[in-house]
Design a protein around this motif. Structure first.
Motif, mmCIF file in Angstrom:
data_model
loop_
_atom_site.group_PDB
_atom_site.id
_atom_site.type_symbol
_atom_site.label_atom_id
_atom_site.label_comp_id
_atom_site.label_asym_id
_atom_site.label_seq_id
_atom_site.Cartn_x
_atom_site.Cartn_y
_atom_site.Cartn_z
ATOM 1 N N ILE A 16 23.620 -31.882 -11.899
ATOM 2 C CA ILE A 16 23.526 -31.983 -13.356
ATOM 3 C C ILE A 16 22.085 -32.262 -13.773
ATOM 4 O O ILE A 16 21.552 -31.640 -14.703
ATOM 5 C CB ILE A 16 24.474 -33.077 -13.879
ATOM 6 N N ASP A 17 21.437 -33.192 -13.081
ATOM 7 C CA ASP A 17 20.051 -33.511 -13.426
ATOM 8 C C ASP A 17 19.123 -32.319 -13.225
ATOM 9 O O ASP A 17 18.259 -32.034 -14.071
ATOM 10 C CB ASP A 17 19.552 -34.694 -12.592
ATOM 11 N N ASP A 176 10.670 -39.390 -7.136
ATOM 12 C CA ASP A 176 11.772 -39.987 -6.393
ATOM 13 C C ASP A 176 13.100 -39.759 -7.092
ATOM 14 O O ASP A 176 14.146 -40.231 -6.648
ATOM 15 C CB ASP A 176 11.528 -41.478 -6.167
ATOM 16 N N SER A 177 13.060 -39.013 -8.181
ATOM 17 C CA SER A 177 14.255 -38.573 -8.903
ATOM 18 C C SER A 177 13.851 -37.360 -9.726
ATOM 19 O O SER A 177 12.657 -37.113 -9.956
ATOM 20 C CB SER A 177 14.793 -39.678 -9.823
ATOM 21 N N VAL A 178 14.833 -36.597 -10.168
ATOM 22 C CA VAL A 178 14.546 -35.490 -11.072
ATOM 23 C C VAL A 178 13.888 -36.018 -12.338
ATOM 24 O O VAL A 178 12.957 -35.419 -12.881
ATOM 25 C CB VAL A 178 15.837 -34.723 -11.409
ATOM 26 N N ALA A 179 14.338 -37.172 -12.791
ATOM 27 C CA ALA A 179 13.807 -37.760 -14.022
ATOM 28 C C ALA A 179 12.315 -38.024 -13.920
ATOM 29 O O ALA A 179 11.533 -37.628 -14.799
ATOM 30 C CB ALA A 179 14.555 -39.056 -14.327
ATOM 31 N N SER A 180 11.879 -38.719 -12.869
ATOM 32 C CA SER A 180 10.465 -39.052 -12.747
ATOM 33 C C SER A 180 9.627 -37.810 -12.495
ATOM 34 O O SER A 180 8.495 -37.692 -12.987
ATOM 35 C CB SER A 180 10.252 -40.083 -11.636
ATOM 36 N N CYS A 181 10.162 -36.860 -11.745
ATOM 37 C CA CYS A 181 9.437 -35.620 -11.486
ATOM 38 C C CYS A 181 9.217 -34.861 -12.786
ATOM 39 O O CYS A 181 8.107 -34.357 -13.047
ATOM 40 C CB CYS A 181 10.221 -34.769 -10.487
ATOM 41 N N PHE A 182 10.243 -34.788 -13.619
ATOM 42 C CA PHE A 182 10.111 -34.052 -14.878
ATOM 43 C C PHE A 182 9.138 -34.738 -15.829
ATOM 44 O O PHE A 182 8.333 -34.065 -16.487
ATOM 45 C CB PHE A 182 11.463 -33.881 -15.563
ATOM 46 N N LEU A 233 14.360 -44.633 -19.826
ATOM 47 C CA LEU A 233 14.214 -44.313 -21.238
ATOM 48 C C LEU A 233 14.140 -42.811 -21.520
ATOM 49 O O LEU A 233 14.940 -42.269 -22.268
ATOM 50 C CB LEU A 233 12.960 -45.005 -21.795
ATOM 51 N N ALA A 234 13.163 -42.140 -20.933
ATOM 52 C CA ALA A 234 12.902 -40.747 -21.312
ATOM 53 C C ALA A 234 14.021 -39.804 -20.885
ATOM 54 O O ALA A 234 14.463 -38.952 -21.670
ATOM 55 C CB ALA A 234 11.569 -40.283 -20.720
ATOM 56 N N TRP A 235 14.494 -39.936 -19.632
ATOM 57 C CA TRP A 235 15.490 -38.987 -19.144
ATOM 58 C C TRP A 235 16.826 -39.094 -19.893
ATOM 59 O O TRP A 235 17.382 -38.064 -20.292
ATOM 60 C CB TRP A 235 15.685 -39.145 -17.643
ATOM 61 N N PRO A 236 17.371 -40.289 -20.111
ATOM 62 C CA PRO A 236 18.610 -40.355 -20.900
ATOM 63 C C PRO A 236 18.447 -39.731 -22.286
ATOM 64 O O PRO A 236 19.369 -39.070 -22.780
ATOM 65 C CB PRO A 236 18.895 -41.860 -20.988
ATOM 66 N N ALA A 237 17.275 -39.916 -22.899
ATOM 67 C CA ALA A 237 17.039 -39.319 -24.212
ATOM 68 C C ALA A 237 16.989 -37.798 -24.127
ATOM 69 O O ALA A 237 17.508 -37.090 -25.000
ATOM 70 C CB ALA A 237 15.733 -39.852 -24.803
#
Length: 251
Positions: A16-17, A176-182, A233-237
């Motif tokens: 999903i991420d 270390d996650s899709v979130a931080s990479c993006f 913060l950023a990824w959930p948004a």
């Protein structure tokens, strides 16, 4: 159609991420038809990864359409989609060399390519550039990345950093996650875009930040802080944004 092998624990969330990241790249206009790749490690002891099906636009990608591959870029199990093993050359090198490389993202945007071709590299003349420039490595262009021997040099050039400008080629980030990479990719691409715009007015008229400010900003934006900002913060948004636009990436 997802391949027939059973999903590992945590794989559904990773799908999903990563599908969301593909949709966001398309949303921001960073895609390059079906080319370039975003990859994510499948949780578990096997060296398995998720990557885009090679016959789909980024705006079409869903969690179930992502293809599970091995370190050589070959599909694991049955899939209805072609994959591009050569396109995974860069990604596989980084995934295998660093335990923290849960996600690797690579783009060919016009702004990223433009800065990659500038001898000066990324200039520290904007706040966004200063947030990312201290964590950016550089790798010389060696041709289309099909030579497996290039992987060792690419990994050596990246070192422990989380972003890279591939000379005469494009941009790349690690997380270390899709979130931080993006989020790192977002900062790097925004910095490149701003640099192209400001240099259009001429380099002689640029205002250089006061001495010491670049170092101060580097201390204010450590890799761990960026990762925390992304996940918390950023990824959930960003996921909420996608859900409002088109939640089908979750399918």
């Amino acid at each position: 159609m997802v391949e027939s092998t059973a999903m590992a624990p945590g794989e559904r969330e990773a799908r999903i991420d990563l599908a969301a990241a593909y949709r966001l790249v398309a949303l921001y206009g960073w895609d390059d038809l079906i080319f370039t790749h975003l990859s994510a490690r499948v949780p578990g002891p096997e060296h398995h990864f998720l990557i885009n099906p090679y016959d789909m636009m980024f705006e079409e990608i869903t969690a179930s359409s992502l293809v599970k591959i091995d370190v050589e870029g070959q599909p694991v199990g049955m899939t209805a989609h072609p994959v591009n093993p050569a396109g995974f050359t860069i990604h596989s090198a980084i995934h295998m060399a660093r335990d923290d490389a849960q996600a690797v993202m690579h783009l060919h945007t016009p702004h990223g390519q433009a800065v990659s071709a500038m001898a000066c590299g990324l200039l520290p003349h904007t706040q966004t550039a200063m947030i990312t420039s201290h964590d950016v490595a550089y790798h010389e262009y060696e041709g289309i990345a099909t030579d497996l021997e290039e992987r060792e040099r690419l990994v050596a050039d990246l070192g422990e950093r989380h972003a890279m400008i591939l000379r005469n080629h494009g941009t790349l980030t690690v997380g270390d996650s899709v979130a931080s990479c993006f989020l790192r990719l977002y900062f790097l691409e925004r910095a490149c875009e701003a640099q192209v715009l400001m240099l259009a007015a001429g380099i002689d008229g640029l205002h250089t930040p006061p001495q010491g400010v670049e170092t101060k900003v580097a201390g204010q934006s450590p890799p761990a802080g960026i990762a925390m900002l992304a996940r918390g913060l950023a990824w959930p948004a960003l996921l909420r944004k996608l859900d409002r636009i088109d939640p089908s990436y979750r399918d």
